[in-house]
Enzyme design. Sequence first.
Site, PDB file in Angstrom:
ATOM      1  N   CYS A   1     -13.859   2.562 -28.392  1.00  0.00           N
ATOM      2  CA  CYS A   1     -15.180   3.163 -28.485  1.00  0.00           C
ATOM      3  C   CYS A   1     -15.837   3.329 -27.130  1.00  0.00           C
ATOM      4  CB  CYS A   1     -16.056   2.325 -29.406  1.00  0.00           C
ATOM      5  SG  CYS A   1     -15.337   2.217 -31.037  1.00  0.00           S
ATOM      6  N   GLU A   2     -15.258   4.155 -26.290  1.00  0.00           N
ATOM      7  CA  GLU A   2     -15.793   4.498 -24.977  1.00  0.00           C
ATOM      8  C   GLU A   2     -15.355   5.925 -24.684  1.00  0.00           C
ATOM      9  OE1 GLU A   2     -17.430   2.415 -22.787  1.00  0.00           O
ATOM     10  OE2 GLU A   2     -17.135   0.545 -23.915  1.00  0.00           O
TER      11      GLU A   2
ATOM     12  N   GLY B   1       0.776  -1.240   0.000  1.00  0.00           N
ATOM     13  CA  GLY B   1       0.000   0.000   0.000  1.00  0.00           C
ATOM     14  C   GLY B   1       0.798   1.276   0.000  1.00  0.00           C
TER      15      GLY B   1
ATOM     16  N   ARG C   1      -5.996   2.701 -15.761  1.00  0.00           N
ATOM     17  CA  ARG C   1      -6.130   3.475 -14.524  1.00  0.00           C
ATOM     18  C   ARG C   1      -6.861   4.814 -14.675  1.00  0.00           C
ATOM     19  NH1 ARG C   1      -2.485   5.232 -11.776  1.00  0.00           N
ATOM     20  NH2 ARG C   1      -3.328   4.737  -9.735  1.00  0.00           N
TER      21      ARG C   1
ATOM     22  N   GLU D   1       4.329  -6.380   1.876  1.00  0.00           N
ATOM     23  CA  GLU D   1       3.899  -6.808   0.528  1.00  0.00           C
ATOM     24  C   GLU D   1       3.791  -5.625  -0.432  1.00  0.00           C
ATOM     25  OE1 GLU D   1       0.047  -8.304   1.549  1.00  0.00           O
ATOM     26  OE2 GLU D   1       0.809 -10.162   2.401  1.00  0.00           O
ATOM     27  N   PRO D   2       4.907  -4.992  -0.737  1.00  0.00           N
ATOM     28  CA  PRO D   2       4.831  -3.827  -1.626  1.00  0.00           C
ATOM     29  C   PRO D   2       4.597  -4.225  -3.077  1.00  0.00           C
ATOM     30  CG  PRO D   2       7.114  -4.362  -1.158  1.00  0.00           C
ATOM     31  CD  PRO D   2       6.290  -5.331  -0.371  1.00  0.00           C
ATOM     32  N   GLY D   3       3.795  -3.466  -3.759  1.00  0.00           N
ATOM     33  CA  GLY D   3       3.584  -3.667  -5.191  1.00  0.00           C
ATOM     34  C   GLY D   3       3.935  -2.374  -5.910  1.00  0.00           C
ATOM     35  N   ARG D   4       2.996  -1.443  -5.854  1.00  0.00           N
ATOM     36  CA  ARG D   4       3.160  -0.154  -6.536  1.00  0.00           C
ATOM     37  C   ARG D   4       4.500   0.527  -6.208  1.00  0.00           C
ATOM     38  NH1 ARG D   4      -1.438   2.851  -7.839  1.00  0.00           N
ATOM     39  NH2 ARG D   4      -2.555   1.572  -6.321  1.00  0.00           N
TER      40      ARG D   4
HETATM   41  C1  LIG Z   1      -2.737  -5.325  -3.838  1.00  0.00           C
HETATM   42  C2  LIG Z   1      -2.167  -5.884  -2.598  1.00  0.00           C
HETATM   43  C3  LIG Z   1      -0.900  -5.508  -2.169  1.00  0.00           C
HETATM   44  C4  LIG Z   1      -0.043  -4.491  -2.878  1.00  0.00           C
HETATM   45  O1  LIG Z   1      -0.594  -3.225  -2.855  1.00  0.00           O
HETATM   46  P1  LIG Z   1       0.282  -1.975  -3.367  1.00  0.00           P
HETATM   47  O2  LIG Z   1      -0.580  -0.820  -3.119  1.00  0.00           O
HETATM   48  O3  LIG Z   1       0.569  -2.190  -4.796  1.00  0.00           O
HETATM   49  O4  LIG Z   1       1.535  -1.955  -2.546  1.00  0.00           O
HETATM   50  C5  LIG Z   1      -0.406  -6.104  -1.031  1.00  0.00           C
HETATM   51  N1  LIG Z   1      -1.129  -7.007  -0.342  1.00  0.00           N
HETATM   52  C6  LIG Z   1      -2.360  -7.385  -0.730  1.00  0.00           C
HETATM   53  C7  LIG Z   1      -3.095  -8.386   0.059  1.00  0.00           C
HETATM   54  C8  LIG Z   1      -2.922  -6.826  -1.865  1.00  0.00           C
HETATM   55  O5  LIG Z   1      -4.153  -7.199  -2.238  1.00  0.00           O
END
Ligand SMILES: *Cc1c(COP(=O)(O)O)cnc(C)c1O
Length: 402
Positions: A327-328, A224, A297, A258-261
Site C-alpha cells: 500500500c504505497e 563501488g 531499489r 571491497e567490491p559488493g555490487r
Molecule cells: C557499501 C560499501 C562497499 C561496497 O560498495 P559496492 O558499491 O557494492 O561495491 C565497500 N566499502 C564500503 C565501506 C561500503 O560501505
Amino acid sequence: MNFKELASEYKTPLYVYDLDYMSKQYQELKEAFRGRKSILAYAVKANSNLSVVKHFANLGSGADCVSIGEVRRAFLAGIPAYKIIFSGVGKSDDEIREAIEKDILYINVESEAELFRVAIIAKELNKISRISIRVNPNIDPQTHPYISTGLHDNKFGVDINTAKRMYIFSKNSDSLDPVGVHFHIGSQLTNLEPIYESAVIVADLVRSLEAIDIELKFFDIGGGLGITYDDEATIKPYDYAQAILGTLKGLDLTVICEPGRFLTANAGYFLTKVLYEKQNGAKKFVVVDGAMNDLLRPALYGAYHRIEAITDSASEPRTVDIVGPVCESGDFFAKDYLLPELNHNDLLVVHSAGAYGFGMGSNYNTRGRSAEVAVEKGQARLIRKRENFEDLIALEKEFLEN
Ligand SMILES: *Cc1c(COP(=O)(O)O)cnc(C)c1O
C-alpha cells in the site's frame, strides 16, 4: 537458467543467484591486481546470505562488514579473522569491543570521536586495536546522490587534515596500531576519474605519513565498481586496478578492494508472478506478487532494472507500470515499461537483483521475505527458506498474553 522451473519448484517471489557468475567476477577483479599484494574483501551488505558469503570465502575472499552482525556472518561463513574489516560511520561500543576481541584485520575508523572510543575500549580490554582511517577526499563520484559518499557533504570519513591528526594520535597511543588508510567515494561508479583522483590524494597522504615515521601496510580503496543495469558503460577491472596501482609508485602496500555490487548484482534474478492487469484511465498496470518489501531499489532510488517477461502471449508490447501489492504508490519495479499483454501466473524476471536486493527487504505489510536459491554448475539449491506468518510474529506473540 530455467526460471520457469525454478519458479514452479520454489514458488514466487524468489531470489535466484548464479554462483558461477559470482566466481567469474571475483576472478576477473582479483586477476586485475596481479603482481601486487591484494585482498578482495567482499562487501557483505551487498548480499549477506551465508551461503553467498561462504562461496566468496571458498574463493579466498575477505569481508568488508558494516555492522557486527555482518562480522559474525563473515566468521560463520568461514572468512578468516585476518581478512575481515569493520567499516561504518556509527559503530556502538559493544560492536567495537567485539571486533577487537575477535582480532579482525582492522577497524575502519570514520571520525576522531570514534577513534577515541576505540582507544579507550582497546585499553579496557588490554589489547592493541589495528585501525585504518577512512578519508573523505571530497571528490564528486558522479553517481546517484543517495550512493555518493566521497564528498564533505556526505557523512562518511574525515578530511585529510583530521586524518593526519588521527594518525599521529594513534601512533602515540599504546592501544592503537594504525595499519591502513581507507576511502570509498560511492557506489555504482561508472567513471574512473574520481576514483583515480581520490587514490592520488590518499597516496599522497600515505607518503606524508611515511615522512613522519608512520608506516601503513594497507591501502584500502573501498568498493563501488559499477555494473550494467541498462546500457551503461562501466569501468573495466583491469583499467581500475592499473589506475590505482599507478598512484602507489614507491610504496610497499597491500591493496584492499571491497567490491559488493560488482560481484553479485548481475548474478541475481528476482522472480515474480503476474497476478492481474488493470487499467486506470490511460494508465495500464501489471500487478505482480513481489513488492518493494522484496526489492526496494526502484522505490528508494528510482533504480532501473531490466525486466523480462516469460509468457506465451504474442501481443505487441504496450507501455505499463509494474507494481506490487504493497500500500504505497512507491511500490513499483518499473514505470512506463514495454511488455506484451500478460496472463495470470506469467513470470517476470527482474535482472541485476543480486546486490542490495534481498538484504534491503523488510516485512512491511506483514509480508514474509522471499526464499533464496543458489544455482551452481547447473544445480539449484535452497539457501534461505521463505518466511512464513509464524516467523513474522515470533517475537511479538508472547506479549499477547498480558
Ligand atoms: C557499501 C560499501 C562497499 C561496497 O560498495 P559496492 O558499491 O557494492 O561495491 C565497500 N566499502 C564500503 C565501506 C561500503 O560501505
